[in-house]
Write a protein that holds these residues in place. Structure first.
Motif, PDB file in Angstrom:
ATOM      1  N   ALA A 112       0.813  -1.219   0.000  1.00  0.00           N
ATOM      2  CA  ALA A 112       0.000   0.000   0.000  1.00  0.00           C
ATOM      3  C   ALA A 112       0.845   1.267   0.000  1.00  0.00           C
ATOM      4  O   ALA A 112       0.382   2.317  -0.424  1.00  0.00           O
ATOM      5  CB  ALA A 112      -0.930   0.007   1.210  1.00  0.00           C
ATOM      6  N   GLU A 117       7.636   6.919   0.101  1.00  0.00           N
ATOM      7  CA  GLU A 117       6.514   7.682   0.657  1.00  0.00           C
ATOM      8  C   GLU A 117       6.538   7.638   2.182  1.00  0.00           C
ATOM      9  O   GLU A 117       6.233   8.638   2.844  1.00  0.00           O
ATOM     10  CB  GLU A 117       5.186   7.110   0.154  1.00  0.00           C
TER      11      GLU A 117
ATOM     12  N   MET B   1       2.976  17.216  -3.006  1.00  0.00           N
ATOM     13  CA  MET B   1       2.576  15.798  -2.985  1.00  0.00           C
ATOM     14  C   MET B   1       3.803  14.896  -3.018  1.00  0.00           C
ATOM     15  O   MET B   1       4.704  15.097  -3.817  1.00  0.00           O
ATOM     16  CB  MET B   1       1.732  15.491  -4.230  1.00  0.00           C
ATOM     17  N   PRO B   3       5.809  11.536  -4.094  1.00  0.00           N
ATOM     18  CA  PRO B   3       5.706  10.753  -5.324  1.00  0.00           C
ATOM     19  C   PRO B   3       4.914   9.468  -5.061  1.00  0.00           C
ATOM     20  O   PRO B   3       4.832   8.992  -3.937  1.00  0.00           O
ATOM     21  CB  PRO B   3       7.148  10.419  -5.655  1.00  0.00           C
ATOM     22  N   THR B   4       4.334   8.923  -6.095  1.00  0.00           N
ATOM     23  CA  THR B   4       3.595   7.661  -5.963  1.00  0.00           C
ATOM     24  C   THR B   4       4.186   6.653  -6.930  1.00  0.00           C
ATOM     25  O   THR B   4       3.653   6.417  -8.004  1.00  0.00           O
ATOM     26  CB  THR B   4       2.103   7.852  -6.303  1.00  0.00           C
ATOM     27  N   PRO B   5       5.335   6.077  -6.546  1.00  0.00           N
ATOM     28  CA  PRO B   5       6.061   5.226  -7.474  1.00  0.00           C
ATOM     29  C   PRO B   5       5.269   4.004  -7.922  1.00  0.00           C
ATOM     30  O   PRO B   5       5.493   3.494  -8.998  1.00  0.00           O
ATOM     31  CB  PRO B   5       7.279   4.795  -6.668  1.00  0.00           C
ATOM     32  N   HIS B   6       4.352   3.489  -7.094  1.00  0.00           N
ATOM     33  CA  HIS B   6       3.720   2.221  -7.415  1.00  0.00           C
ATOM     34  C   HIS B   6       2.385   2.366  -8.132  1.00  0.00           C
ATOM     35  O   HIS B   6       1.971   1.474  -8.827  1.00  0.00           O
ATOM     36  CB  HIS B   6       3.496   1.424  -6.143  1.00  0.00           C
ATOM     37  N   ARG B   7       1.659   3.442  -7.915  1.00  0.00           N
ATOM     38  CA  ARG B   7       0.294   3.468  -8.406  1.00  0.00           C
ATOM     39  C   ARG B   7      -0.080   4.888  -8.803  1.00  0.00           C
ATOM     40  O   ARG B   7       0.486   5.861  -8.377  1.00  0.00           O
ATOM     41  CB  ARG B   7      -0.656   2.956  -7.329  1.00  0.00           C
ATOM     42  N   ARG B  10      -4.388   7.312  -6.439  1.00  0.00           N
ATOM     43  CA  ARG B  10      -4.406   6.799  -5.073  1.00  0.00           C
ATOM     44  C   ARG B  10      -5.816   6.915  -4.480  1.00  0.00           C
ATOM     45  O   ARG B  10      -6.472   7.944  -4.617  1.00  0.00           O
ATOM     46  CB  ARG B  10      -3.414   7.619  -4.250  1.00  0.00           C
ATOM     47  N   GLY B  53      -6.049  -0.601  -0.704  1.00  0.00           N
ATOM     48  CA  GLY B  53      -4.659  -0.181  -0.599  1.00  0.00           C
ATOM     49  C   GLY B  53      -4.554   1.285  -0.202  1.00  0.00           C
ATOM     50  O   GLY B  53      -3.597   1.975  -0.536  1.00  0.00           O
ATOM     51  N   TYR B  54      -5.555   1.738   0.563  1.00  0.00           N
ATOM     52  CA  TYR B  54      -5.546   3.138   1.000  1.00  0.00           C
ATOM     53  C   TYR B  54      -4.463   3.371   2.041  1.00  0.00           C
ATOM     54  O   TYR B  54      -4.201   2.516   2.877  1.00  0.00           O
ATOM     55  CB  TYR B  54      -6.910   3.478   1.616  1.00  0.00           C
ATOM     56  N   ARG B  55      -3.769   4.518   1.929  1.00  0.00           N
ATOM     57  CA  ARG B  55      -2.950   4.895   3.078  1.00  0.00           C
ATOM     58  C   ARG B  55      -3.306   6.329   3.465  1.00  0.00           C
ATOM     59  O   ARG B  55      -3.548   7.179   2.593  1.00  0.00           O
ATOM     60  CB  ARG B  55      -1.461   4.748   2.797  1.00  0.00           C
TER      61      ARG B  55
END
Lengths: 341, 341
Positions: A112, A117, B1, B3-7, B10, B53-55
């Motif tokens: 997740a 991050e 923000m 970074p969101t390397p995986h998805r 979000r 998969g919320y964070r």
């Protein structure tokens, strides 16, 4: 008060000031990374901090507004032990300056949230990247980054100059080629791995062996480093090219898989097959394995990376830099002269 | 923000509320660990968080005043890989609840600051102790602690009840004794190690082998676990008691040293000597080694420890608890029937 498991009578900021021959206020300025402090005074204070084993109290840390004094260390996989000496070197450089480390790997991480991050949420003051950097690392909101190891670097954003520290992977691969050629090996294999360090090792090894009159057969697929990759790669190489007398694996974990393939094929090491790794991890040094490998000087890379990162976190250096340290060859029992039959 | 390397895209707190069939405010209360939320609603929200998969964003985390949502994991030594599955299990349990992990070991740590002090300075919300706990861990200022593994526990302070989760080391050692006795081994050695888990394994193995009609010779010194300890211990045992046909090492790292001693003495494994480890690490599973060992269920121990710690950090459970999971035996190539000559 937090517990003090290791010592009693913890040194105070006054002890540091006395030892450095400066005022308490000046020590505070150094701890805050103030640019107003002269290089000479800063060095005196840092030396006193190191000698006394002083660490800033929580209160003193809070003086440095907006600072956590926490450094995130990002690695691929705990099971590839090359990072252990890197972390030791980072502690040695950053501990006396009041920084703490938080290590995270990608392999065990929760899906997740990417470890980068996590570091950003924790508001780390800096990040050491010990893997090929993930996309998005170079955005404007990311704190100072030092890249440890030879990596595939996507172009950093204009506002995010970065530093890198690595052993010279090309030089290390050339040491391996010279060692094997000196033992008479001419037809050799290489189990390659993806990523910046893997590419540098593969290219330099191939070029140097060819310059020395040898032939290198390289595995076709380059998955992530593992025991399995080494086993499958060696099986592939030795089936296609039975004349191979030595295999250079891209790192120690892979080399252990190559040793297993040799055993499965009934080949004695080093009599029938010489095997070389890279990293000089505790796995290579284990008596059962005793692997000839390249010492990539993890401690020194970590110490240099720590110093560079501290300079950046404290605003003293912001130009991009690239530091390269010469590796050495550690010869153990898995390499020997080519058989003359 | 960040970074969101995986998805991309979000999920938001609104997505979680929609999926759980509750209001956004109730999701916030769950994220803050509020005791006002019913068990049923909390489970619905946690399930939605895990599925999406919320964070929590930094802003949402800050709602939980005074919380860092950071968990410190304390281990002995990165080179003893038993902790890798533990960390995976902790991520699996704590990640979906919005917690991040910071792993620190004693072996690489900077002398100036004990990792526990680092965790406290970072204001972790909780600590998982994967080693024999250091003195001073139980002071009133320490956040909730869960001890992972069988440990020597000094009496906790009255105000600091703690939870522990471990595999049943005594049961694991009895599995080893039963396996070796079933293969006909009667005179066996044990390379012992210091600490709570080491003591439990040694005692149960000795008692069970004796109950099964065998004799156990135990090494005299109990240093920290290492390849060297295993090599020296096996050399000592086999010199003093040449009738030994099997050695149970207190963990996998030690067992690899025992395998090296067997090789140095010209003993074939398992024909002349059977060898068993404990932990079922990636080292034991490597093809070159293929060690018979006890699977101590690190992932399940980590997941259970993570759930218990979350309950404590969020104020739902404060009574002391002790969870013990049954281990299993992983039989590979280093054990075989005793030779009948």
């Amino acid at each position: 008060m937090p517990p003090t498991p290791h010592r009693r009578g913890r040194p105070t900021i006054y002890d540091v000031a006395r030892a450095a021959g400066v005022s308490k206020s000046l020590v505070s300025l150094v701890l805050q990374g103030s640019p107003k402090v002269s290089e000479q005074s800063r060095r005196a204070v840092e030396q006193a901090i190191a000698e006394l084993g002083y660490r800033p109290s929580r209160a003193a840390s809070n003086l440095a507004a907006g600072r956590t004094r926490l450094v995130g260390v990002l690695i691929d996989d705990y099971t590839n032990l090359w990072f252990v000496d890197l972390v030791r070197g980072l502690h040695a450089a950053l501990g006396p300056r009041g920084y703490r480390l938080s290590v995270a790997d990608i392999a065990t991480a929760d899906q997740a949230e990417h470890p980068v991050e996590s570091f950003l949420s924790t508001r780390v003051d800096g990040i050491v990247v010990g893997m090929d950097p993930p996309d998005g690392l170079w955005s404007g909101k990311v704190p100072p980054v030092v890249v440890a190891g030879t990596r595939e670097l996507s172009p950093p954003h204009a506002g995010s100059p970065f530093a890198s520290v690595a052993n010279d992977d090309a030089a290390g691969a050339r040491l391996v080629a010279g060692h094997l050629a000196g033992l008479g090996h001419r037809i050799v294999g290489h189990v390659a791995v993806a990523g910046g360090a893997g590419t540098a090792r593969r290219t330099a090894f191939t070029d140097e062996m060819q310059a020395l009159g040898g032939t290198v057969h390289v595995t076709a697929s380059v998955g992530p480093a593992s025991d399995e990759l080494g086993h499958a790669g060696a099986m592939e190489l030795l089936a296609a090219h039975p004349g191979i007398t030595a295999v250079f694996a891209a790192n120690d974990v892979i080399a252990v898989g190559v040793l297993a393939a040799a055993r499965d094929l009934g080949l004695r090491v080093p009599d029938d097959l010489s095997v070389v790794g890279y990293d000089d991890t505790s796995l290579a040094a284990a008596r059962l394995i005793g692997l000839t490998t390249v010492d990539d000087r993890g401690f020194d890379v970590g110490a240099a990376a720590g110093r560079l990162l501290a300079d950046r976190m404290e605003g003293r250096i912001i130009e991009p830099t690239a530091t390269v340290l010469p590796p050495t060859l550690t010869i153990r029992g898995t390499t020997g002269p080519v058989r003359t039959t």
